[in-house]
Scaffold this active site. Structure first.
Site, PDB file in Angstrom:
ATOM      1  N   SER A  51       0.859  -1.181   0.000  1.00 20.62           N
ATOM      2  CA  SER A  51       0.000   0.000   0.000  1.00 20.62           C
ATOM      3  C   SER A  51       0.897   1.233   0.000  1.00 20.62           C
ATOM      4  CB  SER A  51      -0.886  -0.051   1.256  1.00 20.62           C
ATOM      5  OG  SER A  51      -1.622   1.132   1.407  1.00 20.62           O
ATOM      6  N   GLU A 104     -11.381   0.971  -2.996  1.00 20.54           N
ATOM      7  CA  GLU A 104     -11.615   0.720  -1.567  1.00 20.54           C
ATOM      8  C   GLU A 104     -12.157   1.969  -0.884  1.00 20.54           C
ATOM      9  OE1 GLU A 104      -8.107  -0.976   0.254  1.00 20.54           O
ATOM     10  OE2 GLU A 104      -8.815  -0.599   2.284  1.00 20.54           O
ATOM     11  N   GLY A 121      -4.241  -4.271   6.372  1.00 22.44           N
ATOM     12  CA  GLY A 121      -3.210  -4.005   7.389  1.00 22.44           C
ATOM     13  C   GLY A 121      -3.345  -2.611   7.958  1.00 22.44           C
ATOM     14  N   LYS A 141      -3.073   5.162  -2.490  1.00 22.88           N
ATOM     15  CA  LYS A 141      -4.014   6.006  -1.759  1.00 22.88           C
ATOM     16  C   LYS A 141      -4.429   7.152  -2.685  1.00 22.88           C
ATOM     17  CE  LYS A 141      -3.873   3.972   2.295  1.00 22.88           C
ATOM     18  NZ  LYS A 141      -5.062   3.407   2.942  1.00 22.88           N
ATOM     19  N   LYS A 187     -10.163  -6.484   8.351  1.00 26.55           N
ATOM     20  CA  LYS A 187      -9.065  -6.066   9.232  1.00 26.55           C
ATOM     21  C   LYS A 187      -9.447  -6.465  10.646  1.00 26.55           C
ATOM     22  CE  LYS A 187      -7.271  -1.895   7.077  1.00 26.55           C
ATOM     23  NZ  LYS A 187      -7.337  -0.428   7.062  1.00 26.55           N
ATOM     24  N   LYS A 230      -1.341  -0.999  -4.265  1.00 26.26           N
ATOM     25  CA  LYS A 230      -2.519  -0.211  -3.851  1.00 26.26           C
ATOM     26  C   LYS A 230      -2.066   1.227  -3.652  1.00 26.26           C
ATOM     27  CE  LYS A 230      -4.835   0.081   0.608  1.00 26.26           C
ATOM     28  NZ  LYS A 230      -5.477  -0.681   1.700  1.00 26.26           N
ATOM     29  N   ASP A 258     -13.794  -0.931   3.614  1.00 28.74           N
ATOM     30  CA  ASP A 258     -12.845  -1.087   4.718  1.00 28.74           C
ATOM     31  C   ASP A 258     -13.491  -0.476   5.962  1.00 28.74           C
ATOM     32  OD1 ASP A 258     -10.784  -0.748   6.584  1.00 28.74           O
ATOM     33  OD2 ASP A 258      -9.345   0.106   5.203  1.00 28.74           O
ATOM     34  N   ASP A 309      -7.371   3.224  -2.791  1.00 26.11           N
ATOM     35  CA  ASP A 309      -8.032   3.319  -1.483  1.00 26.11           C
ATOM     36  C   ASP A 309      -8.211   4.800  -1.155  1.00 26.11           C
ATOM     37  OD1 ASP A 309      -8.963   3.086   1.091  1.00 26.11           O
ATOM     38  OD2 ASP A 309      -7.188   2.070   1.891  1.00 26.11           O
TER      39      ASP A 309
END
Ligand code: OSB
Ligand code: MG
Length: 381
Positions: free
Chosen positions: A144, A223, A300, A172, A272, A170, A248, A197
């Site tokens: 990520s 996400e 995570g 952000k 998670k 991934k 999430d 995400d």
């Protein structure tokens, strides 16, 4: 599965909480804030000569959820530890049941439940994944990557992790840091397994056009684009998108997962354990998702090797469908607090530790270097 196992009675005779502060190798920026230092509560649970380890995934600011390491300390010290200390438990199920009297505070519960599971598995002499019904010896993982101001830097960082062997990236994203970034990344890396995400940064009414354009980038999933409470708008958005929608932050419990699935709010759930209150709740959500055709993977929270070891055992479950956010120890830490550290295999997987419990040793010398303070709780017997 777990409840049917041979009965082992565990007396919890001592619990030590350790507040450690560790600096990330690089700052990690998301739409909710930037993390440079991690404040973590390590839970050490003792029974006879065995020690079980847990870790709080909280941060020093309540940006991802309302918990911080201070709220975890408070809830553990004042409510959860007094409830379990000096008591005997026959199963993790029985242990977890006793924590239910506290409403909310999932990360506090998860840190304690983690330690109990580790202890329980060590007493049985079995690795955790076996107790969960895990079948994978190694699990596919991804990296990520936080928000960066310069696109050239982001491209270099992606290349660095691809070279290391990560096969899923991934990124952000946040409003005004999305389409342009993705189009440049796709120019350079047209074929990589890419997902994004947003950490709840968008609003369907304000950003619908931008959100629908995310379909142009062949993403594996999007996400948590919208507000964490907004299951209804996620359902509306999902019906308009081709790209799978993953939740999430919204999935804070089994009950919310059930509502999200009934409402059609997501195609995929990022499970998670710290966010949902631990392992038992994660296993329940996993089963619910599998029964309903919802994809899963394990998310995570910038954990140390202890937390990541717990994640690896859960990610060994047979029907986890996508790579999990469980990077190698070297991704976040110059020096991890476990021995051996988690290492990435050339095929983009990480081995699930085979020894009893979490299957890795905690290096107390290293841990103590980062310790700010500790608290010890002993039973009266
Ligand atoms: O939203 O998945 C998230 C880290 C901290 C808080 C929230 C998230 C993340 C990550 C990093 O994306 C996952 C990891 O590698 O630990
Ligand atoms: Mg996320």
């Amino acid at each position: 599965m777990v409840e049917a196992m041979c009965q082992t009675s565990i007396l919890i005779d001592r619990i030590v909480l350790r507040h450690i502060r560790m600096r990330l190798r690089e700052e990690f920026r998301t739409s909710f804030g930037t993390t440079t230092w991690r404040d973590i509560i390590i839970v050490e649970m003792h029974s006879e000569n065995f020690i079980g380890y847990g870790e709080s995934a909280t941060n020093s600011f309540p940006g991802y959820s309302y918990e911080t390491y201070e709220t975890v300390l408070l809830i553990l010290k004042k409510f959860l530890i007094p409830r379990v200390l000096g008591k005997r438990f026959n199963s993790p199920h029985e242990f977890r049941e006793l924590l239910e009297f506290v409403r909310g505070h999932p990360m506090a519960k998860a840190s304690l439940e983690y330690a109990f599971w580790d202890l329980y598995a060590k007493l049985l002499g079995k690795p955790l994944y076996e107790l969960y019904g895990g079948t994978k010896a190694k699990v596919p993982v991804g990296v990520s990557i936080g928000i960066m101001d310069k696109i050239s830097q982001l491209i270099d960082v992606i290349q660095y992790y691809l070279d290391e062997g990560y096969s899923r990236i991934k990124l952000k994203i946040a409003p005004n840091h999305d389409l342009d970034v993705l189009s440049k990344v796709r120019d350079v890396f047209p074929d990589i397994n890419l997902q994004v995400d947003a950490n709840a940064a968008y609003d369907l009414f304000k950003h619908e056009t931008v959100l629908l354009k995310l379909d142009d980038f062949d993403l594996t999933m999007i996400e948590q684009p919208l507000h964490y409470f907004d299951l209804v708008d996620h359902a509306i958005l999902k019906s308009k998108l081709r790209t799978p929608l993953c939740l999430d932050e919204s999935i804070s419990s089994y009950h919310i997962a059930k509502a999200a699935i009934k409402l059609g709010s997501c195609d995929i759930v990022n499970i998670k354990p710290p966010r949902v209150g631990g392992i038992r709740e994660s296993l329940n959500i996993y089963r619910l998702c599998v029964e309903n055709g919802i994809g899963t993977w394990i998310g995570g929270m910038l954990e140390t090797g202890i937390g990541k070891a717990h994640l690896l055992h859960i990610a060994a479950l047979p029907d986890i469908a996508y790579p999990s956010d469980i990077s190698a120890s070297s991704r976040y830490w110059k020096e991890d607090i476990i021995d051996p550290p988690h290492k990435l295999n050339p095929d983009g997987t990480i081995d699930v530790p085979k020894r009893p419990g979490i299957g890795v040793d905690v290096d107390l010398d290293i841990l103590l270097k980062y310790q700010i303070r500790s608290w010890e709780f002993k039973s009266h017997f």
